[in-house]
Design a protein around this motif. Sequence first.
Motif, PDB file in Angstrom:
ATOM      1  N   ILE A 300      46.032  33.658  48.677  1.00 52.52           N
ATOM      2  CA  ILE A 300      45.540  32.676  47.707  1.00 52.52           C
ATOM      3  C   ILE A 300      45.106  33.412  46.432  1.00 52.52           C
ATOM      4  O   ILE A 300      45.432  33.003  45.322  1.00 52.52           O
ATOM      5  CB  ILE A 300      44.344  31.872  48.287  1.00 52.52           C
ATOM      6  N   LYS A 301      44.426  34.524  46.606  1.00 50.81           N
ATOM      7  CA  LYS A 301      43.970  35.291  45.438  1.00 50.81           C
ATOM      8  C   LYS A 301      45.141  35.760  44.588  1.00 50.81           C
ATOM      9  O   LYS A 301      45.047  35.838  43.369  1.00 50.81           O
ATOM     10  CB  LYS A 301      43.116  36.491  45.880  1.00 50.81           C
ATOM     11  N   LYS A 302      46.270  36.060  45.262  1.00 52.08           N
ATOM     12  CA  LYS A 302      47.453  36.518  44.541  1.00 52.08           C
ATOM     13  C   LYS A 302      47.948  35.449  43.559  1.00 52.08           C
ATOM     14  O   LYS A 302      48.407  35.761  42.465  1.00 52.08           O
ATOM     15  CB  LYS A 302      48.551  36.879  45.551  1.00 52.08           C
ATOM     16  N   VAL A 303      47.810  34.188  43.963  1.00 52.43           N
ATOM     17  CA  VAL A 303      48.215  33.082  43.080  1.00 52.43           C
ATOM     18  C   VAL A 303      47.407  33.126  41.774  1.00 52.43           C
ATOM     19  O   VAL A 303      47.897  32.775  40.715  1.00 52.43           O
ATOM     20  CB  VAL A 303      47.996  31.717  43.799  1.00 52.43           C
ATOM     21  N   PHE A 304      46.163  33.583  41.883  1.00 52.86           N
ATOM     22  CA  PHE A 304      45.264  33.593  40.725  1.00 52.86           C
ATOM     23  C   PHE A 304      45.078  34.999  40.168  1.00 52.86           C
ATOM     24  O   PHE A 304      44.023  35.341  39.670  1.00 52.86           O
ATOM     25  CB  PHE A 304      43.894  33.027  41.140  1.00 52.86           C
TER      26      PHE A 304
END
Length: 372
Positions: A300-304
Motif C-alpha cells: 500500500i505504501k508503494k502506491v503512495f
Amino acid sequence: MKILHFSDTHLGFNDLDIINEENINQREADFYDAFSQVVEQIKEIKPDFIIHTGDLFHRTSPSNRAITFALEQFKIINSLNIPFILIAGNHSTPRTNLSSPILKIFENFENIYVAYEQKYTSFEFKDIVFHCLPHMNDDTKALSQIELCDEEMVESKKNIMMMHCSVGAWYLMQEFGEWVYPTDKEYIFSKMDYVALGHWHGFGAVGKHPNVYYSGSTERTSLNDKRNSKGFVLVSLEDNLSVAYKEIKIRPILEFQIDCENLEASIEALDLSNIKDTICEVKLTNLTTIQSIDINTADIKKVFELAMHVNVKREFKTSSDTKTIDDIESISLEDYFIEHIKEDSKSEEFDRLKIKVQELFSTYEEVYSDTE
Ligand SMILES: [Mn+2]
C-alpha cells in the motif's frame, strides 16, 4: 496599532524518523520553517508589537539545535526595533524550581520582553500595557495572579492580556501541567482590548467573547491534528478591534480511503496528483480478516511512494454499524460532530445542521459555565 500574535511554535519538536538532506529530522525542520515564515511576514508587515503566547520550545531543556535556531531568529526580530513580548507555556516551564527557565536566554535582547517567572508580569509602553500570565505550576497561586491583570489596568492605554491556558474545560490538550482559566474570572476579558491565548493548537475566537483569540500553533505536534491550516493573527486596535488570521504554508496531511471490497478498482481510482512530499493517511475499509493478512502495508505504501510519509489504518467489516473512531484528541467535540454530519449530508442540509449544532453547543456552554 497593529499587533502580530503567534504561539505554540514548539521549536525542537521531532517526529517520524525521517532525515532530510541536511541531516535534520524532517518534521523538526518543518517547525523551523514555519517559524521562519512568520519572521518573514513580520519583516513585511512591520507590526507595532509582536506577541508570542507560549510553548516557544517543545521542551523545557531544548536541544542545542533548537536553541541555536531560536537565537538566530530572535536576533533578526530584535534588529527590527519592534518590541517582542513572550510568555512561557507549560512546555517551557521547568517542573521543579531547581532548573532555570530556558526563556531567560532572551533577557539581554533590548527589544525582547519575556515573562517566564511564575507570576503576573506586565510590560508597559507609551500607549499600551501587556498583562502577562505565564504558565504557573501552582494553580492556587495562578488564581491570585489573575486579579492583578484587572488591578493593574491602565485606563488611558490599550490593555492586552496574554496567557497560555485552556479557557474553561473546552480547550484542553490532554497534556501534563496544563492550566484551566476559571470561568468566574472571564469578566476580566471584557475590560481588555484584546486577550491573546496560547495552548490550543487551532485558530479561533473563544466562546462568546469578541476579543479573545487563540492564534493556534504554527505546525502540528501530532498527526491526529488534521488541521491543514496554520498561521498567525494580525490584530488591529483602532477604534474597533479587528482580527485577521494569516495562513502560512505547512506540509499537508491528505486522507485517502481504499475500499477492500474492490481493492484494485479502488486503488486505480485514487487521485494521487498532489501527494508529493505530503503526509498521507490511508484507511483500508471493508476489510475481512483473511484479506487483511493478504494485504501488505508495504504494498500500500508503494502506491503512495511520492509522499513523505504514509500511515495505513485498517478498518474491518463488522456486522453491526460500529465504526472505529480514531484521532479525535486534537479536535473539539463540536468540530468532530460537525465533521461527522458533513460525511453524509448534502451541502445545503449541512449548512443548516452546522448552524443548529453550533447553536446547541453554545447553549450547552452557557449551561455548563453557570453550574461550574
Ligand atoms: Mn502547545
